[in-house]
Design a protein around this motif. Structure first.
Motif, short mmCIF file in Angstrom:
data_model
loop_
_atom_site.label_atom_id
_atom_site.label_comp_id
_atom_site.label_asym_id
_atom_site.label_seq_id
_atom_site.Cartn_x
_atom_site.Cartn_y
_atom_site.Cartn_z
N PRO A 133 0.81 -1.22 0.00
CA PRO A 133 0.00 0.00 0.00
C PRO A 133 0.84 1.27 0.00
O PRO A 133 0.39 2.31 -0.49
N LYS A 134 2.06 1.21 0.54
CA LYS A 134 2.89 2.42 0.65
C LYS A 134 4.29 2.12 0.13
O LYS A 134 5.01 1.28 0.66
N TRP A 135 4.64 2.84 -0.92
CA TRP A 135 5.97 2.74 -1.51
C TRP A 135 6.62 4.11 -1.44
O TRP A 135 5.96 5.13 -1.64
N VAL A 136 7.90 4.15 -1.18
CA VAL A 136 8.65 5.41 -1.16
C VAL A 136 9.87 5.27 -2.06
O VAL A 136 10.35 4.16 -2.31
N THR A 137 10.36 6.41 -2.52
CA THR A 137 11.54 6.39 -3.40
C THR A 137 12.40 7.61 -3.10
O THR A 137 11.94 8.59 -2.51
N ASP A 138 13.64 7.51 -3.51
CA ASP A 138 14.57 8.63 -3.40
C ASP A 138 15.49 8.57 -4.61
O ASP A 138 15.86 7.48 -5.06
N ILE A 139 15.84 9.72 -5.11
CA ILE A 139 16.72 9.80 -6.28
C ILE A 139 18.02 10.47 -5.87
O ILE A 139 18.00 11.52 -5.22
N THR A 140 19.12 9.85 -6.22
CA THR A 140 20.44 10.40 -5.95
C THR A 140 21.16 10.56 -7.28
O THR A 140 21.06 9.71 -8.15
N GLN A 141 21.88 11.67 -7.42
CA GLN A 141 22.61 11.88 -8.67
C GLN A 141 24.11 11.88 -8.40
O GLN A 141 24.57 12.39 -7.38
N TYR A 142 24.85 11.28 -9.29
CA TYR A 142 26.31 11.19 -9.20
C TYR A 142 26.90 11.74 -10.49
O TYR A 142 26.43 11.44 -11.57
N ARG A 143 27.94 12.52 -10.34
CA ARG A 143 28.63 13.01 -11.52
C ARG A 143 29.80 12.08 -11.80
O ARG A 143 30.68 11.89 -10.97
N VAL A 144 29.81 11.51 -13.00
CA VAL A 144 30.89 10.62 -13.43
C VAL A 144 31.46 11.21 -14.70
O VAL A 144 30.84 11.17 -15.75
N GLY A 145 32.64 11.80 -14.59
CA GLY A 145 33.24 12.48 -15.73
C GLY A 145 32.40 13.68 -16.12
O GLY A 145 32.14 14.56 -15.32
N GLU A 146 31.93 13.70 -17.33
CA GLU A 146 31.11 14.80 -17.83
C GLU A 146 29.62 14.50 -17.77
O GLU A 146 28.80 15.33 -18.12
N LYS A 147 29.25 13.31 -17.34
CA LYS A 147 27.85 12.90 -17.35
C LYS A 147 27.31 12.76 -15.93
O LYS A 147 28.05 12.56 -14.98
N TRP A 148 25.99 12.85 -15.81
CA TRP A 148 25.29 12.62 -14.54
C TRP A 148 24.61 11.26 -14.61
O TRP A 148 23.94 10.93 -15.58
#
Length: 128
Positions: free
Chosen positions: A94-109
């Motif tokens: 019934p309850k789902w949660v999420t989180d987004i994390t970003q990492y910079r690798v070289g010139e890309k995310w």
């Protein structure tokens, strides 16, 4: 000793104004001191640079940090708080949660999204 009609720091003021305008007004007094030495070969005490900048009425423009704009599925910027900090789930799914994390690798995310079912988390926290 004060003399009438003689501006003692006129050359320094012109040089500081020149460096300030060259770098679009984003430099503070310490960076202006650095670029005075690097670009023009003129060493000037940082306190003098600060005093002259205050006399000229110039300041560094602060660049805004990048802020993420959260977009909801309803077309707004931020989604509504449906859970209202009630993280207990009596049954699975019934309850789902999420989180987004970003990492910079070289010139890309790269983006990592973890999705969790709150039923599993509440059962694990009861065991501890």
């Amino acid at each position: 000793m004060k003399r009438k009609g003689v501006e003692r720091d006129q050359a320094a003021k012109e040089l500081i104004q020149k460096v300030y305008e060259r770098y679009n007004g984003v430099l503070g007094y310490s960076r202006i001191q650095l670029f005075l030495l690097q670009d023009h070969g003129v060493w000037m005490n940082h306190k003098k640079v600060l005093r002259i900048m205050q006399d000229l009425g110039i300041r560094s423009r602060i660049r805004r940090k990048h802020r993420c704009n959260y977009v909801s599925s309803e077309g707004g910027r931020v989604t509504k708080n449906i859970l209202k900090r009630d993280f207990k789930a009596d049954a699975p799914n019934p309850k789902w949660v999420t989180d987004i994390t970003q990492y910079r690798v070289g010139e890309k995310w790269l983006y990592l999204s973890a999705v969790k079912d709150l039923f599993n988390i509440t059962k694990l926290s009861l065991i501890k």
